[in-house]
Motif scaffolding. Sequence first.
Motif, PDB file in Angstrom:
ATOM      1  N   LYS A 180       6.191   6.565   9.797  1.00 52.08           N
ATOM      2  CA  LYS A 180       5.617   8.037   8.101  1.00 52.08           C
ATOM      3  C   LYS A 180       6.722   8.816   8.913  1.00 52.08           C
ATOM      4  N   SER A 201      -8.885  -5.168   6.601  1.00 53.95           N
ATOM      5  CA  SER A 201      -8.325  -5.660   7.984  1.00 53.95           C
ATOM      6  C   SER A 201      -6.972  -4.375   8.377  1.00 53.95           C
ATOM      7  N   GLY A 235      -6.006  -1.259  10.564  1.00 55.95           N
ATOM      8  CA  GLY A 235      -7.122   0.036  11.645  1.00 55.95           C
ATOM      9  C   GLY A 235      -8.073   0.400  10.993  1.00 55.95           C
ATOM     10  N   THR A 246      -8.899  -7.591   0.710  1.00 50.68           N
ATOM     11  CA  THR A 246      -7.465  -7.834   2.157  1.00 50.68           C
ATOM     12  C   THR A 246      -6.939  -9.353   1.424  1.00 50.68           C
ATOM     13  N   SER A 247      -6.020  -8.993   2.353  1.00 51.07           N
ATOM     14  CA  SER A 247      -5.506 -11.095   1.893  1.00 51.07           C
ATOM     15  C   SER A 247      -6.017 -11.811   2.312  1.00 51.07           C
ATOM     16  N   LYS A 270      -4.843 -14.278   4.691  1.00 49.79           N
ATOM     17  CA  LYS A 270      -4.778 -14.432   5.951  1.00 49.79           C
ATOM     18  C   LYS A 270      -5.785 -14.406   6.346  1.00 49.79           C
ATOM     19  N   TYR A 315      -6.876  -9.910  -2.426  1.00 49.17           N
ATOM     20  CA  TYR A 315      -6.716  -9.766  -3.187  1.00 49.17           C
ATOM     21  C   TYR A 315      -5.548  -9.914  -4.540  1.00 49.17           C
ATOM     22  N   THR A 321      -9.559  13.370   2.912  1.00 47.81           N
ATOM     23  CA  THR A 321      -9.560  13.769   4.447  1.00 47.81           C
ATOM     24  C   THR A 321      -8.010  13.222   5.082  1.00 47.81           C
ATOM     25  N   MET A 345      -7.557  13.511   9.078  1.00 52.53           N
ATOM     26  CA  MET A 345      -7.830  13.740   9.961  1.00 52.53           C
ATOM     27  C   MET A 345      -7.743  14.425  11.012  1.00 52.53           C
TER      28      MET A 345
HETATM   29  N1  LIG Z   1      -5.567  10.899   6.113  1.00 57.49           N
HETATM   30  C1  LIG Z   1      -5.009  10.458   7.582  1.00 57.49           C
HETATM   31  O1  LIG Z   1      -5.520  11.085   7.888  1.00 57.49           O
HETATM   32  C2  LIG Z   1      -5.095   9.021   7.542  1.00 57.49           C
HETATM   33  C3  LIG Z   1      -5.477   8.485   8.854  1.00 57.49           C
HETATM   34  C4  LIG Z   1      -5.160   7.436   8.827  1.00 57.49           C
HETATM   35  C5  LIG Z   1      -4.114   6.753   8.681  1.00 57.49           C
HETATM   36  N2  LIG Z   1      -4.080   7.011   7.045  1.00 57.49           N
HETATM   37  C6  LIG Z   1      -3.434   6.287   5.861  1.00 57.49           C
HETATM   38  O2  LIG Z   1      -3.960   5.336   6.007  1.00 57.49           O
HETATM   39  C7  LIG Z   1      -2.665   3.686   5.324  1.00 57.49           C
HETATM   40  C8  LIG Z   1      -4.428   2.942   6.703  1.00 57.49           C
HETATM   41  O3  LIG Z   1      -3.955   2.986   7.675  1.00 57.49           O
HETATM   42  P1  LIG Z   1      -3.986   1.590   8.839  1.00 57.49           P
HETATM   43  O4  LIG Z   1      -3.812   2.639   9.979  1.00 57.49           O
HETATM   44  O5  LIG Z   1      -5.177   0.935   8.734  1.00 57.49           O
HETATM   45  O6  LIG Z   1      -2.961   0.834   8.169  1.00 57.49           O
HETATM   46  P2  LIG Z   1      -2.522  -0.187   8.174  1.00 57.49           P
HETATM   47  O7  LIG Z   1      -3.495  -0.687  10.031  1.00 57.49           O
HETATM   48  O8  LIG Z   1      -0.927  -0.877   9.131  1.00 57.49           O
HETATM   49  O9  LIG Z   1      -3.967  -1.720   7.386  1.00 57.49           O
HETATM   50  C9  LIG Z   1      -2.707  -1.364   6.056  1.00 57.49           C
HETATM   51  C10 LIG Z   1      -3.368  -2.803   5.490  1.00 57.49           C
HETATM   52  O10 LIG Z   1      -3.183  -2.752   4.492  1.00 57.49           O
HETATM   53  C11 LIG Z   1      -3.817  -3.964   3.972  1.00 57.49           C
HETATM   54  N3  LIG Z   1      -3.011  -3.798   2.212  1.00 57.49           N
HETATM   55  C12 LIG Z   1      -1.730  -3.297   2.225  1.00 57.49           C
HETATM   56  N4  LIG Z   1      -1.745  -3.975   0.972  1.00 57.49           N
HETATM   57  C13 LIG Z   1      -3.242  -4.280   0.803  1.00 57.49           C
HETATM   58  C14 LIG Z   1      -3.870  -4.024  -1.214  1.00 57.49           C
HETATM   59  N5  LIG Z   1      -3.137  -4.143  -2.144  1.00 57.49           N
HETATM   60  N6  LIG Z   1      -4.963  -3.800  -0.854  1.00 57.49           N
HETATM   61  C15 LIG Z   1      -5.865  -4.342  -0.452  1.00 57.49           C
HETATM   62  N7  LIG Z   1      -5.462  -3.952   1.133  1.00 57.49           N
HETATM   63  C16 LIG Z   1      -4.075  -4.275   1.899  1.00 57.49           C
HETATM   64  C17 LIG Z   1      -3.071  -5.164   4.692  1.00 57.49           C
HETATM   65  O11 LIG Z   1      -3.405  -6.068   4.944  1.00 57.49           O
HETATM   66  P3  LIG Z   1      -2.943  -7.498   4.166  1.00 57.49           P
HETATM   67  O12 LIG Z   1      -2.396  -8.379   5.015  1.00 57.49           O
HETATM   68  O13 LIG Z   1      -4.968  -8.411   4.789  1.00 57.49           O
HETATM   69  O14 LIG Z   1      -3.035  -7.284   2.959  1.00 57.49           O
HETATM   70  C18 LIG Z   1      -3.026  -3.872   6.034  1.00 57.49           C
HETATM   71  O15 LIG Z   1      -3.788  -4.752   7.279  1.00 57.49           O
HETATM   72  C19 LIG Z   1      -2.110   4.456   5.774  1.00 57.49           C
HETATM   73  O16 LIG Z   1      -0.462   4.753   4.479  1.00 57.49           O
HETATM   74  C20 LIG Z   1      -1.819   5.820   6.699  1.00 57.49           C
HETATM   75  O17 LIG Z   1      -0.766   6.304   6.600  1.00 57.49           O
HETATM   76  C21 LIG Z   1      -3.816   8.437   7.223  1.00 57.49           C
END
Ligand SMILES: NC(=O)c1ccc[n+]([C@@H]2O[C@H](COP(=O)([O-])OP(=O)(O)OC[C@H]3O[C@@H](n4cnc5c(N)ncnc54)[C@H](OP(=O)(O)O)[C@@H]3O)[C@@H](O)[C@H]2O)c1
Length: 294
Positions: free
Chosen positions: A46, A154, A156, A176-177, A179, A195, A273, A275
């Motif tokens: 991003k 699924s 991080g 989660t999807s 897979k 989903y 939040t 972080m």
């Molecule tokens: N505010 C903060 O401080 C902060 C900190 C960390 C992260 N974030 C944000 O939080 C988000 C998640 O971060 P991350 O590190 O966990 O990302 P990530 O590892 O890329 O995981 C994103 C997950 O979203 C799932 N996904 C996509 N569409 C979906 C839906 N409609 N329903 C359910 N699951 C879905 C995907 O899984 P499938 O393949 O199973 O669909 C994928 O595993 C990002 O936007 C990140 O920028 C914010």
Amino acid sequence: MKALQITQYGVISESLAIKTIAKPSLQDKDVLIAVKAASLNPIDYKIVGGYLKEMIALKLPATIAYDVSGVIVEKGAAVSNFEIGDEVYARVPQEQMGTVAEFVAVNSEVIALKPTNISFEEASSLPLAGLTAIQALERVGIKKDDRVLIHAGSGGVGSFAIQYAKHKGAIVYTTTSAKNVDWVKALGADRVIDYTSENYKEVANNLDIVFDTLGGDYTLDAFEIIKEGGKVSSIAGSAPDEETAQMMGMTNYQLPEQLAALIQKKSAVYKLTWMQPNGEQLGLIKSLVEAETI
Ligand SMILES: NC(=O)c1ccc[n+]([C@@H]2O[C@H](COP(=O)([O-])OP(=O)(O)OC[C@H]3O[C@@H](n4cnc5c(N)ncnc54)[C@H](OP(=O)(O)O)[C@@H]3O)[C@@H](O)[C@H]2O)c1
């Protein structure tokens, strides 16, 4: 030293380059880490895309990423809690961003000893995602027997959050999807919702907490499925709560009307939040990983 730098905002294939730059210098509270592994998170792409320019002002070129594990090779005069040779991990503070490099200088208050039972690569994948999950769930006071929906189990953050919520004794629903259904189940979720074939709102409702990791309509729709007085904890919504807005220096901030109305209608708690690096919580993660709870 060599470092992977963001040279301009734009598409990733045109915006990164490995450059030779000066080794970082140390402030009194800093340690110098010889990097063994660094990890990337969604925030990194991003930033490269320029989507966070207004919140995170970078002077380009800038070395990418926040997560790191490695070995301390130097320390500042005021560092007494770590020694040269310690194997550590961290999510570095904004002003020290740049972990895809041979060395990184980090304030010793935000580092912790790395869990001893995992590799440097595994350790570097934990700080940002793990700290986010803990901070977002603790901010809404997660506790035993809470019924919690964790979106994107699924991901991080989601995969860590499932395990942390189970550790706290909560009953965990997650989306989660197809897979990823099996491995998300293996992480301990009580009910995994694919989903792509199920409507999560029909499966999970009357909840104590929704952990919104997706943003957009998912933030607003969370209020449909929490119980009266329930809590929505977001990390991906666009509207900070008042406390987070204040922390971000936003003056005279007001919640968007639609969100404020939803909060009022359900007598709900809403938190977004952003972080924060935290060495003490990394110490907690170390103990949870070593106990194989995470
Ligand atoms: N505010 C903060 O401080 C902060 C900190 C960390 C992260 N974030 C944000 O939080 C988000 C998640 O971060 P991350 O590190 O966990 O990302 P990530 O590892 O890329 O995981 C994103 C997950 O979203 C799932 N996904 C996509 N569409 C979906 C839906 N409609 N329903 C359910 N699951 C879905 C995907 O899984 P499938 O393949 O199973 O669909 C994928 O595993 C990002 O936007 C990140 O920028 C914010």
